[in-house]
Write an enzyme that holds these catalytic residues in place. Structure first.
Site, PDB file in Angstrom:
ATOM      1  N   VAL A   1      -9.399  30.426  18.256  1.00 45.90           N
ATOM      2  CA  VAL A   1      -8.085  30.515  17.626  1.00 45.90           C
ATOM      3  C   VAL A   1      -7.123  29.481  18.213  1.00 45.90           C
ATOM      4  O   VAL A   1      -6.443  28.759  17.481  1.00 45.90           O
ATOM      5  CB  VAL A   1      -7.506  31.940  17.777  1.00 45.90           C
TER       6      VAL A   1
ATOM      7  N   THR B   1      -9.031  39.066  23.663  1.00 45.58           N
ATOM      8  CA  THR B   1      -8.725  40.497  23.857  1.00 45.58           C
ATOM      9  C   THR B   1      -9.992  41.288  23.535  1.00 45.58           C
ATOM     10  O   THR B   1     -10.047  42.017  22.543  1.00 45.58           O
ATOM     11  CB  THR B   1      -7.561  40.953  22.947  1.00 45.58           C
TER      12      THR B   1
ATOM     13  N   PHE C   1     -15.871  40.560   0.054  1.00 41.78           N
ATOM     14  CA  PHE C   1     -16.306  41.536   1.060  1.00 41.78           C
ATOM     15  C   PHE C   1     -17.067  42.701   0.441  1.00 41.78           C
ATOM     16  O   PHE C   1     -17.024  43.815   0.932  1.00 41.78           O
ATOM     17  CB  PHE C   1     -15.118  42.031   1.910  1.00 41.78           C
TER      18      PHE C   1
ATOM     19  N   ALA D   1     -23.541  43.355   0.362  1.00 48.34           N
ATOM     20  CA  ALA D   1     -24.296  44.239   1.255  1.00 48.34           C
ATOM     21  C   ALA D   1     -25.094  43.392   2.236  1.00 48.34           C
ATOM     22  O   ALA D   1     -25.548  42.294   1.905  1.00 48.34           O
ATOM     23  CB  ALA D   1     -25.222  45.121   0.425  1.00 48.34           C
TER      24      ALA D   1
ATOM     25  N   GLY E   1     -20.473  42.020  12.130  1.00 46.92           N
ATOM     26  CA  GLY E   1     -20.510  41.696  13.557  1.00 46.92           C
ATOM     27  C   GLY E   1     -19.390  40.731  13.843  1.00 46.92           C
ATOM     28  O   GLY E   1     -18.361  40.740  13.165  1.00 46.92           O
TER      29      GLY E   1
ATOM     30  N   CYS F   1     -14.455  39.794  16.065  1.00 53.03           N
ATOM     31  CA  CYS F   1     -13.230  40.535  15.718  1.00 53.03           C
ATOM     32  C   CYS F   1     -13.480  41.959  15.206  1.00 53.03           C
ATOM     33  O   CYS F   1     -12.984  42.908  15.804  1.00 53.03           O
ATOM     34  CB  CYS F   1     -12.423  39.752  14.694  1.00 53.03           C
TER      35      CYS F   1
ATOM     36  N   LYS G   1     -14.727  44.851  17.736  1.00 52.55           N
ATOM     37  CA  LYS G   1     -13.783  45.199  18.805  1.00 52.55           C
ATOM     38  C   LYS G   1     -12.445  45.681  18.243  1.00 52.55           C
ATOM     39  O   LYS G   1     -11.797  46.549  18.820  1.00 52.55           O
ATOM     40  CB  LYS G   1     -13.573  44.006  19.751  1.00 52.55           C
TER      41      LYS G   1
ATOM     42  N   ARG H   1     -20.903  36.351  19.273  1.00 53.39           N
ATOM     43  CA  ARG H   1     -20.366  37.615  19.776  1.00 53.39           C
ATOM     44  C   ARG H   1     -20.650  38.754  18.787  1.00 53.39           C
ATOM     45  O   ARG H   1     -20.327  38.655  17.607  1.00 53.39           O
ATOM     46  CB  ARG H   1     -18.859  37.481  20.031  1.00 53.39           C
TER      47      ARG H   1
END
Ligand SMILES: NC(=O)c1ccc[n+]([C@@H]2O[C@H](COP(=O)([O-])OP(=O)(O)OC[C@H]3O[C@@H](n4cnc5c(N)ncnc54)[C@H](O)[C@@H]3O)[C@@H](O)[C@H]2O)c1
Length: 434
Positions: free
Chosen positions: A11, A86, A252, A255, A260, A263, A266, A331
């Site tokens: 970011v 974060t 979105f 399927a 994952g 963002c 978490k 991640r």
């Protein structure tokens, strides 16, 4: 406008480079000396399409610099953006705010003149209040405001998202800070990007609500896909059938193996924790997070079933490791769960990813990395498509079949057509399609 960007990750680096491209003087700060040295040598520590060119251009034109010296960058800045990580706090799932608070303490020591401190990191409601308290306590004399300006960019399309955002959210009640923020984003007003002014706490919550909603949408279609498999329906047709309804929207609704990335996992967890702490639990999101985390490992079981119920001693080829295409970010990638489930069941795993293998090496053990899709497939008992990179979208099916020891393909992204795969002689399994 002089801008300091604290944290030069996915970011911070994109935001810093884009602000510089708007014409601001930007200094990106990171506490990781290796990252800053690389940037000063002209190397980009992450993979993000277009970023290398954008950084090089703005460095060349003298608007973008990099340093580990936070104090120097903050002293000369009118606005300081906090874009540090974060992550989930180990053990309880709350957002780990230690990097944000450390940045606040470091910034406090260096403030010189009226400074707008902007949290761009995704932070729970009330974090801005705490950042303000930390700075006020350290520097009762300082003239500053703390603003929330959550970031909505998507990795893989980050520059375009930053320069053409659906909206810009600015959370503050401080009129002077509002003027500074308007000045920073002025080039985007010309593009008519909507700017939403709101309270700081509302802005903080808006970011989590956005991510939780998107995670819910994905999880919804994933569960519909599972039902499709049981009743002989086609999830892609269902998705189209509902997505053309403007109230629902078609994005979105693909399927897949479960969400994952750096963002959604978490942020859904952090929202759940915040809501529980305030005795307003969001049960819907609690369920979404639970369903999704089980789903990723269930994808391993799907592969095992496609291999006839056992993968012990078999070799499985995995195409795509990153959590989505066009990034090197590993991640919380679904591939990690899928591969671990296969290894737990006794499989040997070969893998290929255009950008993710470097990061994957430190996150997975006993994986053989290969040079392309066909090299990965060679001699394998099944192939699993986990991440839909463009390079996997038009594979030479004859060559692929010849490379595999057994023509089993598990397509967790519904990239290929079942009828075509069967015509080519594959045993083909996808998500929610007959
Ligand atoms: N990655 C995304 O797609 C995305 C999108 C929107 C929002 N966000 C949010 O933005 C924030 C940053 O995410 P990211 O993916 O860029 O993280 P990242 O891990 O890629 O980058 C964070 C950087 O901050 C540096 N850092 C940490 N503490 C520091 C300090 N005190 N001083 C200087 N540098 C420091 C780290 O060394 C690291 O380079 C997170 O809160 C995330 O939730 C991320």
């Amino acid at each position: 406008m002089h801008v300091a960007m604290i944290g030069a990750g996915y970011v911070g680096l994109v935001s810093g480079a884009c602000f510089a491209d708007f014409g601001h003087e930007v200094c990106c700060v990171d506490k990781d000396p290796a990252k800053i040295e690389a940037l000063n040598r002209g190397e980009i520590p992450i993979f993000e399409p277009g970023l290398a060119e954008l950084v090089a251009k703005n460095v060349r034109e003298g608007r973008l610099t990099f340093t580990t010296d936070l104090g120097q960058a903050v002293r000369s800045a009118e606005s300081v953006f906090i874009a540090v990580g974060t992550p989930s706090r180990r053990g309880d799932g709350h957002a780990d705010l230690s990097y944000v608070y450390q940045a606040a303490r470091d910034i406090a020591a260096a403030i010189d003149g009226y400074t707008v401190i902007v949290t761009k990191s995704t932070v729970p409601v009330g974090t801005g209040d705490e950042v303000e308290r930390i700075i006020r306590e350290a520097r009762p004399d300082a003239d500053f405001a703390v603003v929330s300006n959550p970031e909505f960019l998507r990795e893989g399309a980050a520059i375009d998202d930053f320069k053409r955002p659906d909206r810009i959210v600015i959370g503050t009640d401080d009129e002077r800070a509002k003027m500074v923020m308007n000045e920073i984003y002025r080039p985007l007003y010309l593009n008519q990007s909507p700017v939403l002014a709101m309270s700081r706490r509302t802005a903080e919550l808006t970011k989590y609500a956005a991510n939780a909603f998107l995670a819910t949408k994905i999880t919804f279609i994933n569960e519909i896909a599972d039902l499709c498999e049981h009743v002989g329906a086609n999830v892609q047709d269902v998705a189209r059938g509902i997505g053309l309804d403007n109230r629902i929207g078609s994005k979105f609704l693909h399927a897949g193996p479960g969400y994952g990335g750096s963002c959604f996992p978490k942020d859904t967890l952090a929202l759940i924790k915040t809501a529980q702490d305030h005795e307003a639990p969001i049960r819907l999101v609690e369920t979404v997070a639970a369903v999704n985390s089980q789903r990723k490992r269930a994808m391993g079981r799907k592969v095992i079933a496609a291999c006839g119920g056992s993968v012990r001693g078999k070799t499985i080829a995995v195409l795509g490791l990153t959590f989505k295409p066009n990034t090197d970010d590993m991640r919380d990638a679904p591939s990690l769960d899928v591969i671990t489930a296969l290894q737990d069941a006794g499989a040997r795993v070969k893998a290929y990813d255009p950008e993710g293998m470097k990061a994957a090496r430190s996150m997975l053990t006993d994986v053989t990395y290969t040079t392309d899709a066909y090299d990965c497939a060679r001699g394998a008992d099944a192939l699993v498509l986990v991440t839909e990179w463009d390079t996997f979208r038009a594979l030479d099916l004859r060559r692929l079949k010849a490379a595999l020891a057994s023509p089993v393909v598990v397509d967790l992204r519904n990239v290929y057509r079942p009828d075509e795969m069967r015509r080519h002689g594959f045993t083909y399994v996808s998500i929610g399609r007959p």
